[in-house]
Write a protein that holds these residues in place. Structure first.
Motif, PDB file in Angstrom:
ATOM      1  N   CYS A  19       0.831  -1.212   0.000  1.00  0.00           N
ATOM      2  CA  CYS A  19       0.000   0.000   0.000  1.00  0.00           C
ATOM      3  C   CYS A  19       0.856   1.248   0.000  1.00  0.00           C
ATOM      4  O   CYS A  19       0.443   2.282  -0.505  1.00  0.00           O
ATOM      5  N   SER A  20       2.040   1.165   0.588  1.00  0.00           N
ATOM      6  CA  SER A  20       2.898   2.337   0.641  1.00  0.00           C
ATOM      7  C   SER A  20       3.382   2.728  -0.740  1.00  0.00           C
ATOM      8  O   SER A  20       3.838   3.837  -0.963  1.00  0.00           O
ATOM      9  N   LYS A  21       3.289   1.789  -1.680  1.00  0.00           N
ATOM     10  CA  LYS A  21       3.662   2.111  -3.041  1.00  0.00           C
ATOM     11  C   LYS A  21       2.632   3.007  -3.696  1.00  0.00           C
ATOM     12  O   LYS A  21       2.954   3.861  -4.488  1.00  0.00           O
ATOM     13  N   ARG A  22       1.379   2.765  -3.401  1.00  0.00           N
ATOM     14  CA  ARG A  22       0.287   3.590  -3.904  1.00  0.00           C
ATOM     15  C   ARG A  22      -0.548   4.017  -2.694  1.00  0.00           C
ATOM     16  O   ARG A  22      -1.091   3.179  -1.993  1.00  0.00           O
ATOM     17  N   ASN A  23      -0.712   5.333  -2.533  1.00  0.00           N
ATOM     18  CA  ASN A  23      -1.406   5.811  -1.338  1.00  0.00           C
ATOM     19  C   ASN A  23      -1.970   7.212  -1.588  1.00  0.00           C
ATOM     20  O   ASN A  23      -1.418   7.984  -2.390  1.00  0.00           O
ATOM     21  N   VAL A  24      -3.065   7.512  -0.921  1.00  0.00           N
ATOM     22  CA  VAL A  24      -3.691   8.842  -0.983  1.00  0.00           C
ATOM     23  C   VAL A  24      -3.939   9.318   0.440  1.00  0.00           C
ATOM     24  O   VAL A  24      -4.501   8.569   1.257  1.00  0.00           O
ATOM     25  N   THR A  25      -3.547  10.535   0.747  1.00  0.00           N
ATOM     26  CA  THR A  25      -3.781  11.111   2.076  1.00  0.00           C
ATOM     27  C   THR A  25      -4.695  12.327   1.937  1.00  0.00           C
ATOM     28  O   THR A  25      -4.564  13.117   0.993  1.00  0.00           O
ATOM     29  N   TYR A  26      -5.614  12.454   2.888  1.00  0.00           N
ATOM     30  CA  TYR A  26      -6.614  13.527   2.872  1.00  0.00           C
ATOM     31  C   TYR A  26      -6.626  14.265   4.212  1.00  0.00           C
ATOM     32  O   TYR A  26      -6.141  13.768   5.225  1.00  0.00           O
ATOM     33  N   GLN A  27      -7.293  15.433   4.181  1.00  0.00           N
ATOM     34  CA  GLN A  27      -7.815  16.034   5.421  1.00  0.00           C
ATOM     35  C   GLN A  27      -9.214  15.468   5.547  1.00  0.00           C
ATOM     36  O   GLN A  27     -10.093  15.790   4.756  1.00  0.00           O
ATOM     37  N   GLN A  28      -9.411  14.622   6.533  1.00  0.00           N
ATOM     38  CA  GLN A  28     -10.622  13.789   6.528  1.00  0.00           C
ATOM     39  C   GLN A  28     -11.905  14.562   6.755  1.00  0.00           C
ATOM     40  O   GLN A  28     -12.944  14.196   6.212  1.00  0.00           O
ATOM     41  N   HIS A  29     -11.864  15.633   7.538  1.00  0.00           N
ATOM     42  CA  HIS A  29     -13.105  16.379   7.832  1.00  0.00           C
ATOM     43  C   HIS A  29     -12.925  17.840   7.446  1.00  0.00           C
ATOM     44  O   HIS A  29     -12.011  18.514   7.922  1.00  0.00           O
ATOM     45  N   ILE A  30     -13.823  18.309   6.598  1.00  0.00           N
ATOM     46  CA  ILE A  30     -13.784  19.691   6.106  1.00  0.00           C
ATOM     47  C   ILE A  30     -15.173  20.295   6.275  1.00  0.00           C
ATOM     48  O   ILE A  30     -16.182  19.631   6.045  1.00  0.00           O
ATOM     49  N   CYS A  31     -15.187  21.553   6.664  1.00  0.00           N
ATOM     50  CA  CYS A  31     -16.463  22.271   6.833  1.00  0.00           C
ATOM     51  C   CYS A  31     -16.455  23.490   5.933  1.00  0.00           C
ATOM     52  O   CYS A  31     -15.436  24.193   5.810  1.00  0.00           O
ATOM     53  N   ALA A  32     -17.578  23.763   5.311  1.00  0.00           N
ATOM     54  CA  ALA A  32     -17.692  24.923   4.413  1.00  0.00           C
ATOM     55  C   ALA A  32     -19.043  25.589   4.605  1.00  0.00           C
ATOM     56  O   ALA A  32     -20.051  24.932   4.882  1.00  0.00           O
ATOM     57  N   LYS A  98     -18.865  27.864  -4.893  1.00  0.00           N
ATOM     58  CA  LYS A  98     -20.291  28.111  -4.614  1.00  0.00           C
ATOM     59  C   LYS A  98     -20.937  26.854  -4.019  1.00  0.00           C
ATOM     60  O   LYS A  98     -21.884  26.278  -4.581  1.00  0.00           O
ATOM     61  N   VAL A  99     -20.423  26.462  -2.894  1.00  0.00           N
ATOM     62  CA  VAL A  99     -20.847  25.215  -2.253  1.00  0.00           C
ATOM     63  C   VAL A  99     -22.349  25.220  -2.001  1.00  0.00           C
ATOM     64  O   VAL A  99     -22.928  26.217  -1.539  1.00  0.00           O
ATOM     65  N   THR A 120      -7.694   3.842  -5.708  1.00  0.00           N
ATOM     66  CA  THR A 120      -8.632   4.783  -5.083  1.00  0.00           C
ATOM     67  C   THR A 120      -8.312   4.891  -3.605  1.00  0.00           C
ATOM     68  O   THR A 120      -8.199   3.876  -2.905  1.00  0.00           O
ATOM     69  N   GLY A 121      -8.190   6.153  -3.142  1.00  0.00           N
ATOM     70  CA  GLY A 121      -8.011   6.389  -1.707  1.00  0.00           C
ATOM     71  C   GLY A 121      -9.367   6.337  -1.033  1.00  0.00           C
ATOM     72  O   GLY A 121     -10.103   7.338  -0.969  1.00  0.00           O
ATOM     73  N   ILE A 122      -9.740   5.135  -0.564  1.00  0.00           N
ATOM     74  CA  ILE A 122     -11.112   4.927  -0.084  1.00  0.00           C
ATOM     75  C   ILE A 122     -11.410   5.658   1.221  1.00  0.00           C
ATOM     76  O   ILE A 122     -12.578   5.832   1.576  1.00  0.00           O
ATOM     77  N   ALA A 123     -10.391   6.107   1.938  1.00  0.00           N
ATOM     78  CA  ALA A 123     -10.655   6.824   3.200  1.00  0.00           C
ATOM     79  C   ALA A 123     -11.445   8.100   2.923  1.00  0.00           C
ATOM     80  O   ALA A 123     -12.393   8.445   3.629  1.00  0.00           O
ATOM     81  N   GLY A 124     -11.059   8.770   1.860  1.00  0.00           N
ATOM     82  CA  GLY A 124     -11.806   9.937   1.433  1.00  0.00           C
ATOM     83  C   GLY A 124     -11.761  11.117   2.394  1.00  0.00           C
ATOM     84  O   GLY A 124     -11.149  11.072   3.462  1.00  0.00           O
ATOM     85  N   SER A 125     -12.409  12.181   1.981  1.00  0.00           N
ATOM     86  CA  SER A 125     -12.530  13.408   2.786  1.00  0.00           C
ATOM     87  C   SER A 125     -14.011  13.765   2.856  1.00  0.00           C
ATOM     88  O   SER A 125     -14.695  13.827   1.825  1.00  0.00           O
ATOM     89  N   THR A 126     -14.509  13.993   4.064  1.00  0.00           N
ATOM     90  CA  THR A 126     -15.943  14.252   4.267  1.00  0.00           C
ATOM     91  C   THR A 126     -16.191  15.753   4.428  1.00  0.00           C
ATOM     92  O   THR A 126     -15.586  16.402   5.296  1.00  0.00           O
ATOM     93  N   LEU A 127     -17.093  16.291   3.602  1.00  0.00           N
ATOM     94  CA  LEU A 127     -17.418  17.726   3.605  1.00  0.00           C
ATOM     95  C   LEU A 127     -18.731  17.963   4.350  1.00  0.00           C
ATOM     96  O   LEU A 127     -19.736  17.309   4.083  1.00  0.00           O
ATOM     97  N   LYS A 128     -18.696  18.922   5.234  1.00  0.00           N
ATOM     98  CA  LYS A 128     -19.893  19.369   5.953  1.00  0.00           C
ATOM     99  C   LYS A 128     -20.244  20.771   5.471  1.00  0.00           C
ATOM    100  O   LYS A 128     -19.380  21.656   5.412  1.00  0.00           O
ATOM    101  N   VAL A 129     -21.495  20.973   5.118  1.00  0.00           N
ATOM    102  CA  VAL A 129     -21.945  22.277   4.614  1.00  0.00           C
ATOM    103  C   VAL A 129     -22.902  22.898   5.637  1.00  0.00           C
ATOM    104  O   VAL A 129     -23.867  22.248   6.065  1.00  0.00           O
ATOM    105  N   VAL A 130     -22.633  24.134   6.019  1.00  0.00           N
ATOM    106  CA  VAL A 130     -23.457  24.819   7.021  1.00  0.00           C
ATOM    107  C   VAL A 130     -23.898  26.175   6.477  1.00  0.00           C
ATOM    108  O   VAL A 130     -23.303  26.715   5.532  1.00  0.00           O
TER     109      VAL A 130
END
Length: 381
Positions: A19-32, A98-99, A120-130
């Motif tokens: 997995c270290s050969k192919r990897n994706v890192t995210y900021q897991q929680h984002i708010c907008a 224009k979220v 695919t980096g399945i961990a992903g990043s989750t967006l919260k809209v307020v």
């Protein structure tokens, strides 16, 4: 058991190495904030001997492995709100402009290398809209805002939790008014009434819900005007108009001062009357009342139309008689002067005789004889 544990650890190690050969890192929680632009930071890694041919971003509402994708580098047409700001090296950051509320959810990055392998980096990043919210603090929570009250409006960004770290701009009726997380409105007056909202200073499209402030106050500038005027001819109706500035609207009452009495004569903004006299009105609402000044309606006497006609005829006849009389006087003065002139003209050729002497001499001549011829004397009469 020891063999099985060792085997498990080995598999985990080998798995991590692969997995270290192919990897994706995210900021897991984002708010907008709705209406703003948000960046989803992302980095990806792959073996150095490979090249990235294709990059994709997917949303959890679709299949993040097979698509359809919200962004794909080989797509000819993509939604302009979604922008890939990374590259095909190691930066896979992604921007949403224009979220909208339905943009909330999990996003995942997927890439394909030149060996046709995909990851695919399945961990992903989750967006919260307020939404931005506005809270209002006032002295009377369940009562109307009155003139002289003070109100505080606070702009709240749900992404900041309880910390007012965002920079805000305040708007009144759509026009910029102030900056800062709190808007202080003290000693309010009617001009403070309006619709208030806030937005992120860096994103004007992030407007909060609108708070309406309605400043109530008692009657002001109560006055009376007349139409057509406050002085009319007898028999003409006049309209008196009572006006006042107030919030909420006022009720009107009309009064007429009749000698020592004050009479209630109407309860509408307009009063129709043909009677002279002194009038005033009172404007009243739940915050108070105000009296207008007293106005006087004057009634002018007028000539009836037939009297005017008679007067015109009389004046015309009088002028005619004066002209006739003047002509007669001139004629009378002219006639005696003409006779006198004729007499003077006749006297130039006339002979004048003394009649008594003439008669005496004639008598003597008759007695002396008829032999002598008696001259004849003529008298012009």
């Amino acid at each position: 058991m020891c063999v099985n544990l060792s085997l498990t650890l080995m598999l985990l190690f080998l798995s991590g190495a692969v997995c270290s050969k192919r990897n994706v890192t995210y900021q897991q929680h984002i708010c907008a904030v709705k209406g703003s632009s948000v960046v989803i930071p992302c980095s990806f890694y792959y073996p150095e001997n490979l090249q990235v041919k294709k990059v994709m971003w997917g949303h959890e509402r679709s299949n993040i492995f097979d698509g359809p994708f919200i962004f794909e580098s080989e797509m000819k047409e993509t939604d302009t709100r979604f922008q890939y700001i990374g590259d095909k090296q190691h930066n896979c950051s992604f921007t949403i402009h224009k979220v909208e509320n339905n943009d909330a959810g999990k996003y995942a990055f997927r890439f394909m290398t030149d060996d046709k392998s995909k990851y695919t980096g399945i961990a992903g990043s989750t967006l919260k809209v307020v939404d931005l919210n506005v809270s209002m603090t006032r002295p009377h929570e369940n009562k109307a805002t009155k003139e002289g009250d003070s109100v505080n409006l606070t702009c709240i960004n749900g992404c900041d939790s309880d910390h007012l770290s965002s920079a805000f701009t305040w708007f009144k009726n759509g026009e910029p008014k102030n900056e800062g997380p709190v808007l202080y409105l003290s000693n309010m007056n009617p001009t403070d009434s309006g619709n208030y909202s806030c937005s992120l200073k860096t994103h004007t499209g992030t407007a909060s819900r609108v708070i309406n402030i309605n400043v109530e106050y008692g009657p002001k500038n109560t006055s009376v005007s007349g139409r057509p005027s406050k002085e009319v001819e007898a028999g003409t109706n006049i309209t008196l108009i009572c006006s006042s500035h107030a919030n909420p609207p006022v009720d009107y009452t009309w009064f007429k001062i009749d000698e020592s009495h004050v009479l209630d004569v109407g309860h509408q903004p307009e009063l129709f009357t043909a009677d002279g006299g002194r009038y005033f009105c009172i404007a009243t609402n739940k915050h108070g009342r105000q009296y207008s000044s007293v106005v006087t309606v004057k009634i002018k006497e007028r000539w009836p139309s037939f009297n005017r006609d008679v007067l015109i005829i009389t004046l015309s006849v009088a002028v005619l008689l004066i002209v006739i009389a003047a002509a007669a006087v001139i004629k009378l003065k002219t006639r005696p002067r003409a006779e006198e002139t004729n007499c003077e003209e006749d006297s130039e050729d006339a002979d004048y005789v003394n009649m008594p002497d003439f008669l005496t001499k004639q008598s003597q001549q008759r007695s002396q004889g008829s032999s002598r011829q008696t001259p004849t004397m003529m008298r012009k009469v």
